[in-house]
Design a protein around this motif. Sequence first.
Motif, PDB file in Angstrom:
ATOM      1  N   CYS A  48     -40.988 -21.933  24.761  1.00  0.00           N
ATOM      2  CA  CYS A  48     -41.723 -21.582  23.539  1.00  0.00           C
ATOM      3  C   CYS A  48     -42.465 -20.268  23.752  1.00  0.00           C
ATOM      4  CB  CYS A  48     -42.751 -22.644  23.176  1.00  0.00           C
ATOM      5  SG  CYS A  48     -42.088 -24.115  22.417  1.00  0.00           S
ATOM      6  N   SER A  49     -42.598 -19.518  22.669  1.00  0.00           N
ATOM      7  CA  SER A  49     -43.405 -18.302  22.696  1.00  0.00           C
ATOM      8  C   SER A  49     -43.916 -18.063  21.283  1.00  0.00           C
ATOM      9  CB  SER A  49     -42.584 -17.108  23.181  1.00  0.00           C
ATOM     10  OG  SER A  49     -41.505 -16.877  22.287  1.00  0.00           O
ATOM     11  N   GLY A  50     -44.950 -17.232  21.171  1.00  0.00           N
ATOM     12  CA  GLY A  50     -45.448 -16.939  19.841  1.00  0.00           C
ATOM     13  C   GLY A  50     -46.718 -16.122  19.850  1.00  0.00           C
ATOM     14  N   ALA A  51     -47.077 -15.683  18.639  1.00  0.00           N
ATOM     15  CA  ALA A  51     -48.288 -14.896  18.442  1.00  0.00           C
ATOM     16  C   ALA A  51     -48.621 -14.872  16.958  1.00  0.00           C
ATOM     17  CB  ALA A  51     -48.094 -13.472  18.964  1.00  0.00           C
ATOM     18  N   LEU A  52     -49.893 -14.703  16.655  1.00  0.00           N
ATOM     19  CA  LEU A  52     -50.372 -14.528  15.285  1.00  0.00           C
ATOM     20  C   LEU A  52     -49.923 -15.628  14.327  1.00  0.00           C
ATOM     21  CD1 LEU A  52     -49.791 -10.685  15.009  1.00  0.00           C
ATOM     22  CD2 LEU A  52     -51.938 -11.855  15.518  1.00  0.00           C
ATOM     23  N   GLY A  53     -49.965 -16.878  14.791  1.00  0.00           N
ATOM     24  CA  GLY A  53     -49.632 -18.011  13.928  1.00  0.00           C
ATOM     25  C   GLY A  53     -48.141 -18.288  13.793  1.00  0.00           C
ATOM     26  N   MET A  54     -47.309 -17.478  14.404  1.00  0.00           N
ATOM     27  CA  MET A  54     -45.862 -17.687  14.393  1.00  0.00           C
ATOM     28  C   MET A  54     -45.432 -18.089  15.799  1.00  0.00           C
ATOM     29  SD  MET A  54     -45.069 -16.917  11.279  1.00  0.00           S
ATOM     30  CE  MET A  54     -43.317 -16.635  11.213  1.00  0.00           C
ATOM     31  N   SER A  55     -44.463 -18.986  15.904  1.00  0.00           N
ATOM     32  CA  SER A  55     -43.954 -19.358  17.218  1.00  0.00           C
ATOM     33  C   SER A  55     -42.480 -19.706  17.126  1.00  0.00           C
ATOM     34  CB  SER A  55     -44.742 -20.530  17.811  1.00  0.00           C
ATOM     35  OG  SER A  55     -44.642 -21.673  17.003  1.00  0.00           O
ATOM     36  N   SER A  56     -41.825 -19.668  18.276  1.00  0.00           N
ATOM     37  CA  SER A  56     -40.408 -19.965  18.378  1.00  0.00           C
ATOM     38  C   SER A  56     -40.192 -20.848  19.597  1.00  0.00           C
ATOM     39  CB  SER A  56     -39.611 -18.668  18.523  1.00  0.00           C
ATOM     40  OG  SER A  56     -38.244 -18.951  18.686  1.00  0.00           O
ATOM     41  N   CYS A  57     -39.483 -21.957  19.408  1.00  0.00           N
ATOM     42  CA  CYS A  57     -39.187 -22.866  20.515  1.00  0.00           C
ATOM     43  C   CYS A  57     -37.687 -23.102  20.580  1.00  0.00           C
ATOM     44  CB  CYS A  57     -39.908 -24.193  20.339  1.00  0.00           C
ATOM     45  SG  CYS A  57     -41.698 -24.074  20.442  1.00  0.00           S
ATOM     46  N   THR A  58     -37.196 -23.292  21.804  1.00  0.00           N
ATOM     47  CA  THR A  58     -35.774 -23.509  22.034  1.00  0.00           C
ATOM     48  C   THR A  58     -35.565 -24.756  22.882  1.00  0.00           C
ATOM     49  OG1 THR A  58     -35.411 -21.121  21.968  1.00  0.00           O
ATOM     50  CG2 THR A  58     -33.656 -22.448  22.918  1.00  0.00           C
ATOM     51  N   TRP A  59     -34.538 -25.514  22.536  1.00  0.00           N
ATOM     52  CA  TRP A  59     -34.107 -26.686  23.288  1.00  0.00           C
ATOM     53  C   TRP A  59     -32.684 -26.430  23.747  1.00  0.00           C
ATOM     54  CZ3 TRP A  59     -37.304 -26.611  19.258  1.00  0.00           C
ATOM     55  CH2 TRP A  59     -38.443 -27.407  19.278  1.00  0.00           C
ATOM     56  N   GLY A  60     -32.373 -26.722  25.003  1.00  0.00           N
ATOM     57  CA  GLY A  60     -31.014 -26.575  25.507  1.00  0.00           C
ATOM     58  C   GLY A  60     -30.884 -25.453  26.514  1.00  0.00           C
ATOM     59  N   ASP A  61     -29.682 -24.862  26.566  1.00  0.00           N
ATOM     60  CA  ASP A  61     -29.400 -23.790  27.512  1.00  0.00           C
ATOM     61  C   ASP A  61     -28.685 -22.644  26.788  1.00  0.00           C
ATOM     62  OD1 ASP A  61     -26.655 -24.509  27.309  1.00  0.00           O
ATOM     63  OD2 ASP A  61     -26.907 -25.971  28.912  1.00  0.00           O
ATOM     64  N   LYS A  62     -28.135 -21.702  27.544  1.00  0.00           N
ATOM     65  CA  LYS A  62     -27.512 -20.518  26.937  1.00  0.00           C
ATOM     66  C   LYS A  62     -26.254 -20.832  26.134  1.00  0.00           C
ATOM     67  CE  LYS A  62     -29.305 -17.219  30.234  1.00  0.00           C
ATOM     68  NZ  LYS A  62     -29.018 -16.150  31.180  1.00  0.00           N
ATOM     69  N   THR A  63     -25.572 -21.924  26.451  1.00  0.00           N
ATOM     70  CA  THR A  63     -24.324 -22.236  25.753  1.00  0.00           C
ATOM     71  C   THR A  63     -24.499 -23.229  24.615  1.00  0.00           C
ATOM     72  OG1 THR A  63     -23.778 -23.975  27.341  1.00  0.00           O
ATOM     73  CG2 THR A  63     -22.916 -21.759  27.778  1.00  0.00           C
ATOM     74  N   SER A  64     -25.488 -24.078  24.690  1.00  0.00           N
ATOM     75  CA  SER A  64     -25.727 -25.093  23.668  1.00  0.00           C
ATOM     76  C   SER A  64     -27.230 -25.212  23.446  1.00  0.00           C
ATOM     77  CB  SER A  64     -25.154 -26.436  24.138  1.00  0.00           C
ATOM     78  OG  SER A  64     -25.409 -27.446  23.189  1.00  0.00           O
ATOM     79  N   PHE A  65     -27.685 -24.781  22.271  1.00  0.00           N
ATOM     80  CA  PHE A  65     -29.123 -24.796  22.036  1.00  0.00           C
ATOM     81  C   PHE A  65     -29.472 -24.957  20.561  1.00  0.00           C
ATOM     82  CE2 PHE A  65     -27.906 -20.342  21.749  1.00  0.00           C
ATOM     83  CZ  PHE A  65     -28.519 -19.938  20.570  1.00  0.00           C
ATOM     84  N   ILE A  66     -30.718 -25.350  20.350  1.00  0.00           N
ATOM     85  CA  ILE A  66     -31.337 -25.374  19.025  1.00  0.00           C
ATOM     86  C   ILE A  66     -32.596 -24.538  19.130  1.00  0.00           C
ATOM     87  CG2 ILE A  66     -32.489 -26.781  17.275  1.00  0.00           C
ATOM     88  CD1 ILE A  66     -30.635 -29.102  18.098  1.00  0.00           C
TER      89      ILE A  66
END
Length: 84
Positions: A48-66
């Motif tokens: 997960c990463s983010g700033a200023l009230g926005m964030s992005s999270c990832t589940w999985g790996d480089k080949t299969s992710f959400i």
Amino acid sequence: MKLRSLAMLSFCVLLAACSKVNQENYSKLSAGMTKAEVEKLLGSPTDCSGALGMSSCTWGDKTSFISVQYAGDKVLIFSGQGLK
């Protein structure tokens, strides 16, 4: 030794089959869901990463992710790749 290798291979296949990063769970995502609802569905994010009230999270790996982008605590947009 062969029995041990077979047991380990079976465990790995079973673990991969139990992944929450799949097409079925992806189809359950919707804009407006809370972070808690997404984590209940997918488990803890890989990154997960983010700033200023926005964030992005990832589940999985480089080949299969959400990947899910949040505005505050709510899903704004989401995408997936390599889902089965």
